[in-house]
Design a protein around this motif. Structure first.
Motif, PDB file in Angstrom:
ATOM      1  N   GLY A 132       8.104   4.553  -0.275  1.00  0.00           N
ATOM      2  CA  GLY A 132       6.807   3.900  -0.158  1.00  0.00           C
ATOM      3  C   GLY A 132       6.110   3.630  -1.475  1.00  0.00           C
ATOM      4  N   ILE A 133       6.447   4.396  -2.526  1.00  0.00           N
ATOM      5  CA  ILE A 133       5.774   4.194  -3.808  1.00  0.00           C
ATOM      6  C   ILE A 133       6.668   3.485  -4.828  1.00  0.00           C
ATOM      7  CG2 ILE A 133       4.062   6.030  -3.562  1.00  0.00           C
ATOM      8  CD1 ILE A 133       5.932   7.851  -5.185  1.00  0.00           C
ATOM      9  N   ARG A 134       7.725   2.801  -4.339  1.00  0.00           N
ATOM     10  CA  ARG A 134       8.513   1.986  -5.271  1.00  0.00           C
ATOM     11  C   ARG A 134       7.723   0.742  -5.653  1.00  0.00           C
ATOM     12  NH1 ARG A 134      13.473  -0.724  -1.870  1.00  0.00           N
ATOM     13  NH2 ARG A 134      14.281   1.417  -1.972  1.00  0.00           N
ATOM     14  N   GLU A 135       8.221  -0.007  -6.637  1.00  0.00           N
ATOM     15  CA  GLU A 135       7.508  -1.180  -7.141  1.00  0.00           C
ATOM     16  C   GLU A 135       7.461  -2.295  -6.094  1.00  0.00           C
ATOM     17  OE1 GLU A 135       5.237  -2.239  -8.724  1.00  0.00           O
ATOM     18  OE2 GLU A 135       5.836  -2.571 -10.810  1.00  0.00           O
ATOM     19  N   GLY A 136       6.548  -3.247  -6.299  1.00  0.00           N
ATOM     20  CA  GLY A 136       6.497  -4.420  -5.440  1.00  0.00           C
ATOM     21  C   GLY A 136       7.810  -5.194  -5.525  1.00  0.00           C
ATOM     22  N   TYR A 137       8.117  -5.916  -4.467  1.00  0.00           N
ATOM     23  CA  TYR A 137       9.379  -6.676  -4.410  1.00  0.00           C
ATOM     24  C   TYR A 137       9.101  -8.141  -4.689  1.00  0.00           C
ATOM     25  CZ  TYR A 137      13.719  -8.630  -2.553  1.00  0.00           C
ATOM     26  OH  TYR A 137      14.900  -9.311  -2.409  1.00  0.00           O
ATOM     27  N   PHE A 138       9.818  -8.708  -5.679  1.00  0.00           N
ATOM     28  CA  PHE A 138       9.557 -10.074  -6.130  1.00  0.00           C
ATOM     29  C   PHE A 138      10.566 -11.095  -5.615  1.00  0.00           C
ATOM     30  CE2 PHE A 138       8.071  -7.322  -9.786  1.00  0.00           C
ATOM     31  CZ  PHE A 138       6.747  -7.326  -9.397  1.00  0.00           C
ATOM     32  N   GLY A 139      11.398 -10.722  -4.661  1.00  0.00           N
ATOM     33  CA  GLY A 139      12.323 -11.671  -4.057  1.00  0.00           C
ATOM     34  C   GLY A 139      13.245 -12.331  -5.062  1.00  0.00           C
ATOM     35  N   SER A 140      13.301 -13.662  -5.059  1.00  0.00           N
ATOM     36  CA  SER A 140      14.191 -14.413  -5.953  1.00  0.00           C
ATOM     37  C   SER A 140      13.846 -14.238  -7.425  1.00  0.00           C
ATOM     38  CB  SER A 140      14.137 -15.906  -5.612  1.00  0.00           C
ATOM     39  OG  SER A 140      14.544 -16.134  -4.286  1.00  0.00           O
ATOM     40  N   GLU A 193      -0.733  -7.477   0.697  1.00  0.00           N
ATOM     41  CA  GLU A 193      -1.059  -6.677   1.879  1.00  0.00           C
ATOM     42  C   GLU A 193       0.112  -5.772   2.272  1.00  0.00           C
ATOM     43  OE1 GLU A 193      -3.809  -9.842   1.407  1.00  0.00           O
ATOM     44  OE2 GLU A 193      -1.627  -9.936   1.552  1.00  0.00           O
ATOM     45  N   GLU A 194       1.319  -6.297   2.192  1.00  0.00           N
ATOM     46  CA  GLU A 194       2.498  -5.496   2.534  1.00  0.00           C
ATOM     47  C   GLU A 194       2.692  -4.354   1.534  1.00  0.00           C
ATOM     48  OE1 GLU A 194       5.394  -8.827   4.658  1.00  0.00           O
ATOM     49  OE2 GLU A 194       5.225  -8.791   2.463  1.00  0.00           O
ATOM     50  N   LEU A 195       2.538  -4.674   0.259  1.00  0.00           N
ATOM     51  CA  LEU A 195       2.674  -3.641  -0.767  1.00  0.00           C
ATOM     52  C   LEU A 195       1.599  -2.576  -0.604  1.00  0.00           C
ATOM     53  CD1 LEU A 195       3.683  -2.383  -3.409  1.00  0.00           C
ATOM     54  CD2 LEU A 195       2.305  -4.078  -4.650  1.00  0.00           C
ATOM     55  N   ASN A 196       0.378  -3.006  -0.410  1.00  0.00           N
ATOM     56  CA  ASN A 196      -0.734  -2.065  -0.281  1.00  0.00           C
ATOM     57  C   ASN A 196      -0.547  -1.134   0.913  1.00  0.00           C
ATOM     58  OD1 ASN A 196      -3.511  -1.013  -0.706  1.00  0.00           O
ATOM     59  ND2 ASN A 196      -3.887  -2.067   1.225  1.00  0.00           N
ATOM     60  N   GLU A 197      -0.106  -1.703   2.029  1.00  0.00           N
ATOM     61  CA  GLU A 197       0.049  -0.897   3.242  1.00  0.00           C
ATOM     62  C   GLU A 197       1.045   0.237   3.034  1.00  0.00           C
ATOM     63  OE1 GLU A 197       1.258  -1.334   7.979  1.00  0.00           O
ATOM     64  OE2 GLU A 197       1.060  -3.119   6.720  1.00  0.00           O
ATOM     65  N   ARG A 198       2.195  -0.071   2.424  1.00  0.00           N
ATOM     66  CA  ARG A 198       3.200   0.985   2.255  1.00  0.00           C
ATOM     67  C   ARG A 198       2.859   1.939   1.114  1.00  0.00           C
ATOM     68  NH1 ARG A 198       6.454   0.143  -2.184  1.00  0.00           N
ATOM     69  NH2 ARG A 198       6.963  -1.994  -2.801  1.00  0.00           N
ATOM     70  N   ALA A 199       2.318   1.391  -0.001  1.00  0.00           N
ATOM     71  CA  ALA A 199       2.103   2.209  -1.193  1.00  0.00           C
ATOM     72  C   ALA A 199       0.930   3.169  -1.036  1.00  0.00           C
ATOM     73  CB  ALA A 199       1.878   1.307  -2.414  1.00  0.00           C
ATOM     74  N   PHE A 200      -0.221   2.652  -0.618  1.00  0.00           N
ATOM     75  CA  PHE A 200      -1.366   3.553  -0.504  1.00  0.00           C
ATOM     76  C   PHE A 200      -1.193   4.530   0.651  1.00  0.00           C
ATOM     77  CE2 PHE A 200      -5.731   4.850   0.555  1.00  0.00           C
ATOM     78  CZ  PHE A 200      -6.084   5.384  -0.675  1.00  0.00           C
ATOM     79  N   GLU A 202       1.605   5.882   1.647  1.00  0.00           N
ATOM     80  CA  GLU A 202       2.486   6.947   1.159  1.00  0.00           C
ATOM     81  C   GLU A 202       1.760   7.862   0.179  1.00  0.00           C
ATOM     82  OE1 GLU A 202       5.220   8.969   1.812  1.00  0.00           O
ATOM     83  OE2 GLU A 202       6.378   7.093   1.898  1.00  0.00           O
ATOM     84  N   PHE A 203       0.978   7.263  -0.706  1.00  0.00           N
ATOM     85  CA  PHE A 203       0.227   8.040  -1.698  1.00  0.00           C
ATOM     86  C   PHE A 203      -0.757   8.987  -1.012  1.00  0.00           C
ATOM     87  CE2 PHE A 203      -3.163   8.412  -4.997  1.00  0.00           C
ATOM     88  CZ  PHE A 203      -2.387   8.959  -6.011  1.00  0.00           C
ATOM     89  N   LYS A 204      -1.430   8.494   0.010  1.00  0.00           N
ATOM     90  CA  LYS A 204      -2.394   9.344   0.730  1.00  0.00           C
ATOM     91  C   LYS A 204      -1.676  10.447   1.510  1.00  0.00           C
ATOM     92  CE  LYS A 204      -6.570   9.248   3.542  1.00  0.00           C
ATOM     93  NZ  LYS A 204      -6.182  10.405   4.384  1.00  0.00           N
TER      94      LYS A 204
END
Length: 276
Positions: A132-140, A193-200, A202-204
């Motif tokens: 959950g706290i890995r970096e954002g995914y930039f696709g291509s 929104e997707e990054l925030n949902e998983r990252a925060f 997991e952090f909490k």
């Protein structure tokens, strides 16, 4: 008559032996239960305040060539390893009660280097990896030159350059992540929104678990964009416009309900480590 008396005496002696054995057994059980009760009491700690040291990983081969590094992963270069060892020395007296990193190799490598320098029992902590706290995914854009990804995002948002985008104010990370998500040819890049949902989330969870286990100091190693996303949920005004430096520490305090930001993008631990 004499035989009858002997028989009664024998029966009484047998009863006394059984009663004595029962008392001993009862005392042993009581003592055992007491030990178990004490052990349970020790395990059930009172919730306590948590201090989280959120560290950005050391410089990697992809950082060194200025390429987008989200879920793509590169090992730390020697300079990056040396920097993180100094961070570890600067944090060497912190008695971490738990240690976490993302599941990316660069974060795992960074966390292990920090723990190796610790002078408390934290040196022997088992590192827990969290996706959950890995970096954002930039696709291509993974592995692409940063100037290309940032330039394309800037143009999509109506700016002439990435410098203009950075100077535009507001939540820069949100603007970039959403722009890359919208223009990524593969359609796979994460939105903010997707990054925030998983990252925060997991952090909490990490913070709540530490709080319930009695509090204390917790090490968390993550990534620049993810760290900015986490910090923005607590105090967006404290997110550094230029991003987080490799090896920087952002420090939080959590009391089970409220957050307090103590330090942001702090490099003093590197300098402290160099002097040790």
């Amino acid at each position: 008559m004499k035989k009858k008396k002997n028989l009664i005496f024998s029966l009484l002696m047998i009863m006394m032996v059984f009663n004595l054995a029962a008392c001993v057994s009862s005392n042993q059980n009581a003592s055992g239960n007491s030990d178990e009760d004490n052990q349970v009491a020790e395990e059930q700690k009172e919730p306590g305040k948590v201090t989280i040291y959120l560290v950005r990983h050391g410089k990697t081969i992809l950082n060194n060539t200025d390429r987008a590094q989200g879920w793509a992963d590169g090992p730390l270069i020697p300079e990056g390893e040396e920097l993180i060892k100094n961070v570890g020395k600067g944090l060497s007296t912190i008695p971490f009660t738990a240690a976490y990193s993302s599941d990316s190799g660069r974060a795992i490598q960074t966390a292990n280097l920090i723990l190796a320098e610790n002078q408390t029992d934290a040196k022997n902590l088992e590192l827990i990896q969290k996706q959950g706290i890995r970096e954002g995914y930039f696709g291509s854009y993974e592995g692409e030159k940063n100037e290309v990804m940032w330039g394309d995002a800037a143009k999509h948002l109506g700016f002439d350059s990435q410098e203009e985008l950075l100077a535009s104010g507001g939540n820069i990370i949100e603007k970039i992540m959403n722009a890359v998500s919208e223009i990524d040819p593969s359609g796979e890049a994460e939105s903010y929104e997707e990054l925030n949902e998983r990252a925060f989330s997991e952090f909490k969870l990490i913070a709540d678990e530490a709080y319930q286990n009695g509090g204390g100091d917790v090490l968390v190693v993550s990534h620049g964009i993810t760290m900015g996303t986490i910090l923005a949920q607590i105090d967006v005004n404290k997110v550094p416009a230029a991003g987080f430096a490799n090896g920087s520490v952002t420090k939080f305090e959590y009391d089970g309900k409220d957050w307090n930001v103590l330090e942001v993008n702090e490099l003093k631990y590197v300098e402290e480590g160099k002097s040790k």
